[in-house]
Enzyme design. Sequence first.
Site, PDB file in Angstrom:
ATOM      1  CG  ASN A 117       2.596  10.748   3.939  1.00 49.13           C
ATOM      2  OD1 ASN A 117       2.165  10.469   5.065  1.00 49.13           O
ATOM      3  ND2 ASN A 117       1.986  11.616   3.155  1.00 49.13           N
ATOM      4  CD  GLN A 130       6.418   7.687   1.915  1.00 52.93           C
ATOM      5  OE1 GLN A 130       7.624   7.794   1.729  1.00 52.93           O
ATOM      6  NE2 GLN A 130       5.537   7.974   0.963  1.00 52.93           N
ATOM      7  CG  HIS A 187       4.141   3.723  -6.330  1.00 54.61           C
ATOM      8  ND1 HIS A 187       4.246   5.099  -6.335  1.00 54.61           N
ATOM      9  CD2 HIS A 187       3.133   3.428  -5.492  1.00 54.61           C
ATOM     10  CE1 HIS A 187       3.330   5.611  -5.527  1.00 54.61           C
ATOM     11  NE2 HIS A 187       2.646   4.614  -5.001  1.00 54.61           N
ATOM     12  CB  THR A 190      -7.548 -11.899 -13.061  1.00 53.15           C
ATOM     13  OG1 THR A 190      -8.747 -12.569 -13.430  1.00 53.15           O
ATOM     14  CG2 THR A 190      -6.356 -12.582 -13.723  1.00 53.15           C
ATOM     15  CB  CYS A 208      -2.729  11.153  -1.591  1.00 51.86           C
ATOM     16  SG  CYS A 208      -1.937   9.637  -2.149  1.00 51.86           S
TER      17      CYS A 208
END
Length: 394
Positions: free
Chosen positions: A154, A182, A204, A240, A328
């Site tokens: 990354n 990545q 994302h 769910t 992160c």
Amino acid sequence: MQKQIIYLDHAATTYVKPEVFEAMKPYFTEEYGNPSSIYSIGRSNRKAVEDARSSVAKSIGAAEPSEIYFTGSGTEADNWAIKGAAMALQKKGKHIITSNIEHPAVMATCEFLQKQGYDITYVKVNEEGLVNPDDVDKAIRPDTILVTIMMANNEIGTIQPIKEIAQVCKKHGVLFHTDAVQAAGNIPIDVKDLGVDLLSVSGHKFYGPKGTGMLYIRKGVKIESLIHGGHQERNRRAGTENVPGIVGFAKALELANENMEAHYKKLKSLRDKALKGITERIPYVRVNGSMEKRLPGNLNLSFRFVEGESVLLMLDMKGIKASSGSACTSGSLDPSHVLLAIGLPHEIAHGSLRLSFGEINTEEDVDYLIDSLDEIISKLRNMSPLYEDFTKGV
């Protein structure tokens, strides 16, 4: 005068493509049923989830849709793969192998397991950030139960020899997991050809929605569940289903695969133009990571005699959004563990900049970036006592 926003941090996250958003919209409003319900609006949502599962399986070359399990993120998928394998195979052994440049989602999970009595071996990378499959081979022991090596880094974009590492693991009968967060959407992924047992992806990173992920679990591989509760995901991941997110994830991955050749060519062209311009205009710049085995849109540079955080702030003032490494770990003042692992001294690692290009970027953006960096690095070095001493030969 500040230019409009130029986003060069696509490795951190991407926007949601309009086509992806349109595919998701009905499942927020009209199609709001619970996929576990037996009435019609529940069944239609169940069909949407299963259609998405089939699409994702096709996108990554899985043998069956049933090998695809949807998660809430790439981090969850990494945690599930590693902890799940560790718990399922603890009677066989408690030895896990990883590399010393993994994403925090893998590193922190391994550190957690180490506190639970597991033995972790961190295979070192070379100066280009590459794992040698022979080193993995040598590290495997009779009690080794899992090897987890990322497909692409990354921070420095290095693409690992995953197929070769998988062959090593297969020879020893050891499970192999790869964090492909990545890689997905940037390079082709075929799990059958690669020979991996477990593979993690996050939506994302390729113009899909945040809060969506996937874990590929090869048929026949037994791992323990990470989240317990209901019977969702064939009793292996309770909760769910995020129907709009799952639909968006599948659509984004489908589009990424369809456009991959053009996407790769464009990003590589922008990256190479940026590298050429920056290194021609600015002295004492180091490229981090392999240029040959690298993600197309990744460029990681270290500028001597400056602090990376200062560069980022000054770029931001000019409308350019970039990073110094993993999103992160952005709250940490420590230098990147990845850059230290490839041999950079602390003072140079602190001056690093990660540029990750995306589909919205243009050649004009790159020209503006080069001009801006030239001005910023010159200004910061003129204020640096270290640079002054260096130029005077002190």
